[in-house]
Write an enzyme that holds these catalytic residues in place. Structure first.
Site, PDB file in Angstrom:
ATOM      1  CG  HIS A   1      38.421  31.512  38.874  1.00 23.77           C
ATOM      2  ND1 HIS A   1      39.183  32.637  38.738  1.00 23.77           N
ATOM      3  CD2 HIS A   1      39.234  30.565  39.404  1.00 23.77           C
ATOM      4  CE1 HIS A   1      40.415  32.374  39.172  1.00 23.77           C
ATOM      5  NE2 HIS A   1      40.469  31.135  39.578  1.00 23.77           N
TER       6      HIS A   1
ATOM      7  CB  SER B   1      38.715  36.593  50.462  1.00 24.90           C
ATOM      8  OG  SER B   1      38.247  37.474  51.470  1.00 24.90           O
TER       9      SER B   1
ATOM     10  CG  PHE C   1      37.660  27.346  50.304  1.00 24.59           C
ATOM     11  CD1 PHE C   1      36.281  27.117  50.323  1.00 24.59           C
ATOM     12  CD2 PHE C   1      38.145  28.285  49.394  1.00 24.59           C
ATOM     13  CE1 PHE C   1      35.416  27.800  49.463  1.00 24.59           C
ATOM     14  CE2 PHE C   1      37.295  28.964  48.525  1.00 24.59           C
ATOM     15  CZ  PHE C   1      35.930  28.715  48.564  1.00 24.59           C
TER      16      PHE C   1
END
EC number: 6.5.1.8
Length: 470
Positions: free
Chosen positions: A392, A370, A226
């Site tokens: 991670h 998230s 992303f």
DNA sequence: ATGTCC
């Protein structure tokens, strides 16, 4: 007196190499040792495996000993009878298959120590969230397919209120200056000094990969990668970051070395499997000896792929920062799929982190949550038992296929809307619900890292999701 | 993770 017999599974457990030795040994033990206790026989079998030469004149076991010695000559690798030490963090959050994989990795003859992070889930060879220290050996699948996959955070001087006031500018910058998808390349190529690296001319593999790497420089790929705008919150002054407490606009990206790293990983995994024959079920853990030309070649290609991944982030950040006219105040970045030469109990080891954040004393890193949960800027505490590592990210709880089958588009839209997050691209398989609760994951590793800042996503771009499952 | 087998 009980009748005792052994099975092939017993021998596998002990680390015996599969082959003719199984039949010979099972017959010998069941014929001559059935009156002995299980513990006696297991002890004997361990001694036989670790030193077959000592049994070469043994009346009952000489044939098995000879087979074991010939297997060793034939380069089939024997596993350790006992695993090396390893520690698991947040065991209650970890998939049993990931546990099984770290249990296998710590029985490799080159293993020195291991660790499993609380976001762990199954992967090829070493699990994602797995850490393994080895002696003079590098495991291509201990680094992973996406070599140098990393996080990069730029903290900027823009007013936080501009995120809402200039939403259109931020969203447009993501649409114009990022590129996602497998195989994605820029039509107008970007430039970066990494493309001038001599390694691109030194092996046939890297010569072949140069053109694709040049085209993919500054792209993001697919999956969980992303690029997002959001807000960094610093609660206490951070001298290392040179930042006062407060809120800042920030850019966070997650991506790796694209086709370059994937092809390097595939090439050297195949080579390792040819040179290092491991027992059934262990083959993805094939390793290269660091004292061979092949090991050194992989290390050089891995290093290049890591620097290329970093360059991709820097190109993306340069373009997006220019698009907003901002000035860079601070930057944090870290690989989480890579191998490093480090010291463990005074010995130089190769530490593989496959989906794990380096967390040596004082080392900064980023652990994303998230789309709708915060990510954390962290500072390592240098805990040896974790091999100086942390998770991670949050880690998946739902597989991509299950997510696409179970999560409804309207549910995902509502969660995003409730959190004020605008998503460009992205699929159901990356919905916030597929991830573990990042706060629980962070508390499971509070002894490994100190949190020095938080990042909250606002405008998120990802690759388009694949088609929904039936 | 990657145009899913060099």
């Amino acid at each position: 007196m009980s009748i005792f017999s052994i099975t092939g599974n017993d021998l596998l457990e002990l680390g015996y190499p599969e082959g003719p030795v199984f039949k010979v040994l099972i017959e010998a033990v069941n014929q001559h040792y059935s009156a002995h206790s299980s513990a006696e026989v297991m002890g004997l079998l361990k001694r036989l495996l670790s030193d077959p030469a000592a049994f070469i004149e043994d009346v009952q076991l000489s044939e098995a000993a000879a087979l074991l010695l010939s297997v060793k000559d034939n380069k089939t690798v024997s596993l350790l009878p006992e695993p090396v030490p390893y520690k698991i963090y947040g065991e209650e959050y970890i998939d049993p298959n990931a546990m099984k994989q770290i249990n296998q990795a710590v029985k490799l003859p080159v293993a020195v120590a291991g660790a499993l992070m609380p976001d762990a889930h199954p992967g090829y060879g070493l699990p994602i969230g797995g850490v393994l220290a080895t002696n003079q050996a590098v495991i291509p699948y201990g680094v992973g397919v996406d070599i140098g996959c990393r996080m990069c955070l730029s903290i900027l001087d823009l007013p936080v209120a501009s995120l809402k006031a200039s939403q259109e500018t931020y969203v447009k910058s993501l649409n114009v200056h990022t590129k996602f998808g497998a195989g994605a390349e820029w039509r107008k190529r970007e430039d970066h000094e990494v493309l001038a690296r001599p390694e691109f001319k030194e092996t046939q593999l890297l010569r072949q990969l140069f053109d694709k790497a040049a085209g993919q420089l500054g792209t993001s790929g697919s999956g969980n990668h992303f690029v997002e705008w959001g807000v960094v919150t610093i609660t206490e002054a951070q001298p290392e970051l040179n930042l006062a407490p407060g809120q800042y606009v920030a850019l966070l990206s997650h991506s790796g070395s694209r086709g370059l790293g994937a092809q390097v990983a595939g090439h050297y995994t195949r080579l390792a499997k040819e040179l290092c024959e491991l027992p059934e079920g262990y083959k993805h853990l094939a390793y290269l000896d660091m004292n061979t030309a092949e090991g050194q070649e992989y290390w050089a290609a891995m290093t290049l792929a890591g620097d290329y991944a970093s360059a991709c982030h820097h190109v993306i950040h340069r373009k997006l920062i220019n698009a907003t006219g901002a000035t860079l105040l601070a930057r944090v970045e870290n690989h989480h799929n890579f191998a490093w030469k480090e010291l463990y109990e005074g010995q130089e080891v190769i530490v593989h982190r496959k989906g794990a954040t380096p967390a040596a004393e004082g080392t900064q890193g980023i652990i994303p949550g998230s789309m709708t949960a915060p990510g954390f800027i962290v500072k390592g505490k240098g805990v040896a038992a974790s091999l100086q590592s942390a998770s991670h990210g949050a880690g998946r709880v739902l597989s991509r296929n299950v997510a696409k089958a179970q999560i409804k588009p309207d549910e995902m839209r509502k969660v995003l809307a409730d959190h004020g997050v605008v998503l460009l691209g992205g699929g159901l398989d990356e919905a916030p619900a597929v991830y573990k609760d990042i706060r629980k994951v962070m508390s499971a590793q509070s002894e490994l890292v100190e949190v020095i800042g938080e990042f909250t996503p606002k405008y998120v771009r990802m690759a388009d999701g694949g088609p929904a499952e039936d």
